[in-house]
Design an enzyme around this catalytic site. Sequence first.
Site, PDB file in Angstrom:
ATOM      1  N   GLY A  29      16.160  42.123  43.652  1.00 32.58           N
ATOM      2  CA  GLY A  29      14.722  41.919  43.853  1.00 32.58           C
ATOM      3  C   GLY A  29      13.959  43.227  43.713  1.00 32.58           C
ATOM      4  O   GLY A  29      14.489  44.301  44.002  1.00 32.58           O
ATOM      5  N   ARG A  33       6.907  43.927  48.060  1.00 33.07           N
ATOM      6  CA  ARG A  33       6.182  44.109  49.323  1.00 33.07           C
ATOM      7  C   ARG A  33       6.427  45.487  49.953  1.00 33.07           C
ATOM      8  O   ARG A  33       5.726  45.882  50.865  1.00 33.07           O
ATOM      9  CB  ARG A  33       6.574  42.982  50.294  1.00 33.07           C
ATOM     10  CG  ARG A  33       6.022  41.628  49.881  1.00 33.07           C
ATOM     11  CD  ARG A  33       6.709  40.458  50.605  1.00 33.07           C
ATOM     12  NE  ARG A  33       7.965  40.071  49.972  1.00 33.07           N
ATOM     13  CZ  ARG A  33       8.734  39.063  50.373  1.00 33.07           C
ATOM     14  NH1 ARG A  33       8.402  38.348  51.431  1.00 33.07           N
ATOM     15  NH2 ARG A  33       9.854  38.770  49.738  1.00 33.07           N
ATOM     16  N   LYS A  40      14.218  48.362  46.794  1.00 34.99           N
ATOM     17  CA  LYS A  40      14.124  48.053  48.226  1.00 34.99           C
ATOM     18  C   LYS A  40      15.402  48.362  48.994  1.00 34.99           C
ATOM     19  O   LYS A  40      15.370  48.976  50.059  1.00 34.99           O
ATOM     20  CB  LYS A  40      13.745  46.579  48.416  1.00 34.99           C
ATOM     21  CG  LYS A  40      13.790  46.142  49.876  1.00 34.99           C
ATOM     22  CD  LYS A  40      13.074  44.842  50.135  1.00 34.99           C
ATOM     23  CE  LYS A  40      13.878  43.643  49.727  1.00 34.99           C
ATOM     24  NZ  LYS A  40      13.194  42.388  50.089  1.00 34.99           N
ATOM     25  N   ASN A 186      16.386  29.928  57.794  1.00 34.95           N
ATOM     26  CA  ASN A 186      17.465  30.327  56.895  1.00 34.95           C
ATOM     27  C   ASN A 186      17.568  31.849  56.884  1.00 34.95           C
ATOM     28  O   ASN A 186      16.615  32.532  56.534  1.00 34.95           O
ATOM     29  CB  ASN A 186      17.134  29.807  55.484  1.00 34.95           C
ATOM     30  CG  ASN A 186      18.147  30.271  54.453  1.00 34.95           C
ATOM     31  OD1 ASN A 186      19.304  30.516  54.770  1.00 34.95           O
ATOM     32  ND2 ASN A 186      17.681  30.387  53.205  1.00 34.95           N
ATOM     33  N   ASN A 243      11.376  43.084  54.212  1.00 40.14           N
ATOM     34  CA  ASN A 243      10.551  42.908  53.019  1.00 40.14           C
ATOM     35  C   ASN A 243       9.443  43.952  52.903  1.00 40.14           C
ATOM     36  O   ASN A 243       8.916  44.172  51.831  1.00 40.14           O
ATOM     37  CB  ASN A 243       9.915  41.515  53.023  1.00 40.14           C
ATOM     38  CG  ASN A 243      10.977  40.422  52.970  1.00 40.14           C
ATOM     39  OD1 ASN A 243      11.918  40.489  52.191  1.00 40.14           O
ATOM     40  ND2 ASN A 243      10.850  39.432  53.835  1.00 40.14           N
ATOM     41  N   LYS A 350      24.345  76.454  57.882  1.00 37.97           N
ATOM     42  CA  LYS A 350      24.610  75.593  56.715  1.00 37.97           C
ATOM     43  C   LYS A 350      25.911  76.011  56.052  1.00 37.97           C
ATOM     44  O   LYS A 350      26.105  77.196  55.778  1.00 37.97           O
ATOM     45  CB  LYS A 350      23.464  75.712  55.711  1.00 37.97           C
ATOM     46  CG  LYS A 350      23.607  74.795  54.520  1.00 37.97           C
ATOM     47  CD  LYS A 350      23.213  75.427  53.204  1.00 37.97           C
ATOM     48  CE  LYS A 350      24.274  76.365  52.690  1.00 37.97           C
ATOM     49  NZ  LYS A 350      24.033  76.882  51.346  1.00 37.97           N
TER      50      LYS A 350
HETATM   51  C1  UD1 Z   1      14.929  34.341  51.144  1.00 41.83           C
HETATM   52  C2  UD1 Z   1      15.241  32.842  51.233  1.00 41.83           C
HETATM   53  C3  UD1 Z   1      14.631  32.292  52.520  1.00 41.83           C
HETATM   54  C4  UD1 Z   1      15.201  33.037  53.710  1.00 41.83           C
HETATM   55  C5  UD1 Z   1      14.982  34.551  53.561  1.00 41.83           C
HETATM   56  C6  UD1 Z   1      15.790  35.276  54.625  1.00 41.83           C
HETATM   57  C7  UD1 Z   1      15.408  31.875  48.971  1.00 41.83           C
HETATM   58  C8  UD1 Z   1      14.714  31.125  47.918  1.00 41.83           C
HETATM   59  N1  UD1 Z   1      14.700  32.135  50.083  1.00 41.83           N
HETATM   60  O1  UD1 Z   1      13.524  34.512  51.042  1.00 41.83           O
HETATM   61  O2  UD1 Z   1      14.930  30.895  52.652  1.00 41.83           O
HETATM   62  O3  UD1 Z   1      14.598  32.588  54.906  1.00 41.83           O
HETATM   63  O4  UD1 Z   1      15.467  35.018  52.278  1.00 41.83           O
HETATM   64  O5  UD1 Z   1      15.537  36.655  54.618  1.00 41.83           O
HETATM   65  O6  UD1 Z   1      16.571  32.212  48.814  1.00 41.83           O
HETATM   66  N2  UD1 Z   1      16.929  38.743  44.809  1.00 41.83           N
HETATM   67  C9  UD1 Z   1      17.598  38.967  43.636  1.00 41.83           C
HETATM   68  N3  UD1 Z   1      17.102  38.411  42.493  1.00 41.83           N
HETATM   69  C10 UD1 Z   1      15.993  37.648  42.470  1.00 41.83           C
HETATM   70  C11 UD1 Z   1      15.308  37.429  43.686  1.00 41.83           C
HETATM   71  C12 UD1 Z   1      15.811  37.986  44.839  1.00 41.83           C
HETATM   72  O7  UD1 Z   1      18.623  39.644  43.604  1.00 41.83           O
HETATM   73  O8  UD1 Z   1      15.622  37.174  41.384  1.00 41.83           O
HETATM   74  C13 UD1 Z   1      17.477  39.348  46.046  1.00 41.83           C
HETATM   75  C14 UD1 Z   1      16.539  40.345  46.714  1.00 41.83           C
HETATM   76  O9  UD1 Z   1      16.834  41.662  46.268  1.00 41.83           O
HETATM   77  C15 UD1 Z   1      16.859  40.194  48.189  1.00 41.83           C
HETATM   78  C16 UD1 Z   1      17.348  38.762  48.293  1.00 41.83           C
HETATM   79  O10 UD1 Z   1      17.683  38.338  46.984  1.00 41.83           O
HETATM   80  O11 UD1 Z   1      17.881  41.061  48.614  1.00 41.83           O
HETATM   81  C17 UD1 Z   1      16.285  37.834  48.885  1.00 41.83           C
HETATM   82  O12 UD1 Z   1      15.139  37.838  48.076  1.00 41.83           O
HETATM   83  P1  UD1 Z   1      13.697  37.828  48.688  1.00 41.83           P
HETATM   84  O13 UD1 Z   1      12.732  37.771  47.576  1.00 41.83           O
HETATM   85  O14 UD1 Z   1      13.537  38.902  49.684  1.00 41.83           O
HETATM   86  O15 UD1 Z   1      13.709  36.394  49.421  1.00 41.83           O
HETATM   87  P2  UD1 Z   1      12.811  35.916  50.641  1.00 41.83           P
HETATM   88  O16 UD1 Z   1      11.445  35.587  50.151  1.00 41.83           O
HETATM   89  O17 UD1 Z   1      12.905  36.885  51.747  1.00 41.83           O
HETATM   90 CA    CA Z   2      13.833  38.928  51.958  1.00 44.64          CA
END
Ligand code: UD1
Ligand code: CA
Length: 465
Positions: A29, A33, A40, A186, A243, A350
């Site tokens: 991701g 945010r 992140k 979740n 986030n 150091k």
């Molecule tokens: C997600 C969950 C939500 C849960 C929350 C818990 C989904 C759709 N939603 O939401 O139900 O309550 O986490 O914290 O799963 N990422 C990728 N590739 C992508 C998108 C995301 O690798 O295309 C990774 C991000 O780096 C992150 C994780 O997946 O580590 C979660 O993604 P994020 O966008 O933060 O999901 P939330 O909106 O928090």
């Molecule tokens: Ca998240």
Amino acid sequence: MHFMSPAKMAAVAAAEPTIPTAAVVLAAGEGTRMKSKLPKVMHAVAGRPLVQHALTTLSAEGLSPLVVVVGPGMEQVAAAVAPHKTVVQNDRKGTGHAVLQAKDVLNGFEGDVLIAFGDTPFVTAATVAKMRAARQLPNAPKVIVLGFTPPHPGDYGRLIVGADGLERIVEAKDATPEERAVRLCNSGIMLVDGKILWPLLADVGAHNAKGEYYLTDVVGLARKAGYTCGVVEGETDELMGINSRADLAKAEAVAQEQLRRAAMDNGVTLQAPETVFFSADTKLGRDVQIGPFVVFGPGVTVDDGAVIKGFCHIEGAHISSGAVIGPHARLRPGAEIGPDAHVGNFVEIKNATLEAGAKVNHLSYVGDARVGAKANVGAGTITANYDGFNKSHTDIGVGASIGSNTVLVAPVKIGDGAMTGAGAVVTKDVPANGLAINSARQENKTDFAAKYRELKRATKTKPPR
Ligand code: UD1
Ligand code: CA
């Protein structure tokens, strides 16, 4: 042959997870945010990038292989998680799409797949073990979702549970007001039978508020295919997702609270716990005493009975038993403080070793050096270790005595038992038991001060108004 009752079988299964389990950790991701150039999951909590927290726990729990999904151009993340494998998700189309990127790497792996998030760092080994145990039971659900009940469910996905267990997960953005009122959330962490995971993921669509392929849809699809799904619950503190910078600060506070608690439980005295900051890897022996406002960066080990007074900053250092550090001392990487050695106020060390009983008590810089056992380094001593191009070594022998305000121009060696005079600029080696002096000789002028004041008083003009 012996037969076990189903209850006993379940107990045995719960005690010993036997299903081999791989993990896919999502870290691709953009972390929009966070408003940051840094990915992140590279933001640190307790001195360790977010992504490494979850990996450390999963790897200690014996999950293998661990695959991390990163975004394009995230070499930094790949380097931070090595030797674990990484796969690149080129288009970030959602958490479901992200997991699919690991399919090829896990080709041939037979067992369960745990999906975890790089931005959810504090999941504990005990909770992971609980999830795995739930999969060992007879007629275990094919999908186990890790849920929690935070005081403010906010944007977390909601777990919709019916008579037959977990029915589906709905994202807050897609939820009806009734669904949003559900408090069970979740965490994002999910354990799935590897045999069903990949076909289910292939069926995930993107008809939702964000237009993304949601991992969470796997639950509804599993139910449609006739499988059961279950929920294991964890604590809010261990499952908070990070986030934003505000979440990061909250996570830091949680981590510090736990680290302080653990230090005290292990026999460390913290005079003002809320002012001491640890790294996740800080190692402290018994009866270590830590004063107020001390910061530990990564890579610090403190042996039994060492004393660290207030306002010290310490990273990459080893402090031996009986040593006394501070107040106001700075230990940088490679500082090796021997038993009973003292490092006093406004002293920076150091890449240097202080042997047993050595003392550097006031206002000094000791870098790239050895200070022999029982040697004393006077106030204001500087090792001039850097000429703008190279770093050089200073060697101070056993029992040597370095006069106040000495500049040791490295490379230079002070022999055992040798001395330097106050203010010496030492550019040549000093033989054992010798004395180096090179400050100018002193001349005393009789009554000079009195005559000087008399002259000044006579010629004094009033300051302009
Ligand atoms: C997600 C969950 C939500 C849960 C929350 C818990 C989904 C759709 N939603 O939401 O139900 O309550 O986490 O914290 O799963 N990422 C990728 N590739 C992508 C998108 C995301 O690798 O295309 C990774 C991000 O780096 C992150 C994780 O997946 O580590 C979660 O993604 P994020 O966008 O933060 O999901 P939330 O909106 O928090
Ligand atoms: Ca998240």
